[in-house]
Design a protein around this motif. Structure first.
Motif, mmCIF file in Angstrom:
data_model
loop_
_atom_site.group_PDB
_atom_site.id
_atom_site.type_symbol
_atom_site.label_atom_id
_atom_site.label_comp_id
_atom_site.label_asym_id
_atom_site.label_seq_id
_atom_site.Cartn_x
_atom_site.Cartn_y
_atom_site.Cartn_z
ATOM 1 N N UNK A 130 -20.179 -4.584 -11.225
ATOM 2 C CA UNK A 130 -20.154 -3.202 -10.745
ATOM 3 C C UNK A 130 -19.977 -2.251 -11.927
ATOM 4 N N UNK A 131 -20.900 -1.297 -12.108
ATOM 5 C CA UNK A 131 -20.733 -0.311 -13.183
ATOM 6 C C UNK A 131 -19.467 0.521 -12.959
ATOM 7 N N UNK A 132 -18.796 0.882 -14.036
ATOM 8 C CA UNK A 132 -17.579 1.699 -13.935
ATOM 9 C C UNK A 132 -17.495 2.646 -15.125
ATOM 10 N N UNK A 133 -16.852 3.775 -14.912
ATOM 11 C CA UNK A 133 -16.639 4.782 -15.948
ATOM 12 C C UNK A 133 -15.159 5.122 -16.003
ATOM 13 N N UNK A 134 -14.670 5.424 -17.194
ATOM 14 C CA UNK A 134 -13.268 5.807 -17.357
ATOM 15 C C UNK A 134 -13.055 7.269 -17.023
ATOM 16 N N UNK A 135 -12.062 7.544 -16.181
ATOM 17 C CA UNK A 135 -11.705 8.912 -15.823
ATOM 18 C C UNK A 135 -10.184 9.038 -15.798
ATOM 19 N N UNK A 136 -9.711 10.277 -15.863
ATOM 20 C CA UNK A 136 -8.275 10.546 -15.810
ATOM 21 C C UNK A 136 -8.019 11.599 -14.746
ATOM 22 N N UNK A 137 -7.022 11.348 -13.904
ATOM 23 C CA UNK A 137 -6.634 12.299 -12.859
ATOM 24 C C UNK A 137 -5.124 12.472 -12.876
ATOM 25 N N UNK A 138 -4.680 13.501 -12.211
ATOM 26 C CA UNK A 138 -3.243 13.695 -12.028
ATOM 27 C C UNK A 138 -2.873 13.033 -10.705
ATOM 28 N N UNK A 139 -1.779 12.304 -10.703
ATOM 29 C CA UNK A 139 -1.360 11.598 -9.495
ATOM 30 C C UNK A 139 0.101 11.895 -9.206
ATOM 31 N N UNK A 140 0.396 12.037 -7.919
ATOM 32 C CA UNK A 140 1.765 12.266 -7.471
ATOM 33 C C UNK A 140 2.120 11.203 -6.452
ATOM 34 N N UNK A 141 3.230 10.532 -6.687
ATOM 35 C CA UNK A 141 3.762 9.541 -5.764
ATOM 36 C C UNK A 141 5.091 10.077 -5.272
ATOM 37 N N UNK A 142 5.253 10.115 -3.954
ATOM 38 C CA UNK A 142 6.483 10.623 -3.332
ATOM 39 C C UNK A 142 6.789 12.010 -3.886
ATOM 40 N N UNK A 143 8.030 12.304 -4.136
ATOM 41 C CA UNK A 143 8.421 13.598 -4.675
ATOM 42 C C UNK A 143 8.579 13.569 -6.180
ATOM 43 N N UNK B 247 0.855 -1.182 0.000
ATOM 44 C CA UNK B 247 0.000 0.000 0.000
ATOM 45 C C UNK B 247 0.890 1.231 0.000
ATOM 46 N N UNK B 248 0.659 2.152 -0.939
ATOM 47 C CA UNK B 248 1.506 3.341 -1.020
ATOM 48 C C UNK B 248 0.662 4.611 -0.992
ATOM 49 N N UNK B 249 1.238 5.685 -0.454
ATOM 50 C CA UNK B 249 0.521 6.962 -0.472
ATOM 51 C C UNK B 249 0.583 7.585 -1.860
ATOM 52 N N UNK B 250 -0.521 8.150 -2.272
ATOM 53 C CA UNK B 250 -0.605 8.822 -3.570
ATOM 54 C C UNK B 250 -1.521 10.036 -3.402
ATOM 55 N N UNK B 251 -1.163 11.129 -4.062
ATOM 56 C CA UNK B 251 -2.017 12.314 -4.052
ATOM 57 C C UNK B 251 -2.683 12.415 -5.409
ATOM 58 N N UNK B 252 -4.015 12.450 -5.408
ATOM 59 C CA UNK B 252 -4.792 12.548 -6.635
ATOM 60 C C UNK B 252 -5.300 13.977 -6.767
ATOM 61 N N UNK B 253 -5.303 14.501 -7.985
ATOM 62 C CA UNK B 253 -5.735 15.883 -8.200
ATOM 63 C C UNK B 253 -6.534 16.002 -9.481
ATOM 64 N N UNK B 254 -7.511 16.931 -9.426
ATOM 65 C CA UNK B 254 -8.332 17.229 -10.604
ATOM 66 C C UNK B 254 -9.029 18.560 -10.371
ATOM 67 N N UNK B 255 -8.889 19.458 -11.319
ATOM 68 C CA UNK B 255 -9.631 20.713 -11.267
ATOM 69 C C UNK B 255 -9.466 21.505 -9.982
ATOM 70 N N UNK B 256 -8.257 21.576 -9.467
ATOM 71 C CA UNK B 256 -8.009 22.343 -8.257
ATOM 72 C C UNK B 256 -8.303 21.595 -6.965
ATOM 73 N N UNK B 257 -8.821 20.394 -7.046
ATOM 74 C CA UNK B 257 -9.064 19.570 -5.860
ATOM 75 C C UNK B 257 -7.949 18.556 -5.710
#
Length: 140
Positions: free
Chosen positions: A79-92, A24-34
């Motif tokens: 389970x229904x699913x939809x394709x999406x794209x986000x920005x992700x940051x792992x570590x530095x 399990x690793x920490x990841x920061x997800x971002x989209x549209x300022x969130x």
């Protein structure tokens, strides 16, 4: 060349320490300022990355606005699913764009799978030592 980062395997179930160790690793997800800090399961057996419903909502996605239907298999086949794209940051490391199958289900954990986490990062599992090592892909 970027240096690698190491993470310990973590207990998925703290009630059973040492038995349920997972990468399990920490990841920061971002989209549209969130931005959202999350923990993702590295899963080489997952064809694609999967995101729980509430995580997508917190990033501002609206289910009815997502038009790309994704067909999942295994225990998520119904389970229904939809394709999406986000920005992700792992570590530095520099942020990368990751594609997810956003599920209409919250009982699934955030899964980092072949498409496209493992296309962006080189990952080495040292299970006996309980360590996972991650490095951004390097161009040949």
């Amino acid at each position: 060349m970027s240096e690698s980062q190491r993470y310990p395997f973590l207990d998925a179930d703290p009630a059973q320490p040492g038995i349920s160790l997972m990468p399990l690793i920490p990841v920061t997800l971002a989209r549209g300022g969130r931005e959202l800090a999350a923990t993702g399961l590295l899963d080489t057996g997952a064809a694609m990355s999967v995101m729980p419903y509430s995580v997508g909502e917190q990033l501002g996605f609206v289910w009815e606005q997502q038009r790309t239907a994704i067909v999942l298999s295994g225990n998520l086949a119904r389970v229904p699913a939809r394709g999406i794209i986000v920005q992700a940051t792992v570590a530095g490391f520099s942020p990368v764009r990751l594609a997810f199958a956003w599920t209409q289900n919250d009982s699934v954990r955030l899964i980092l799978g072949q498409a496209n986490f493992f296309m962006e990062f080189d990952v080495c599992f040292h299970r006996a030592r309980q360590i996972v090592e991650i490095q951004p892909k390097t161009e040949p």
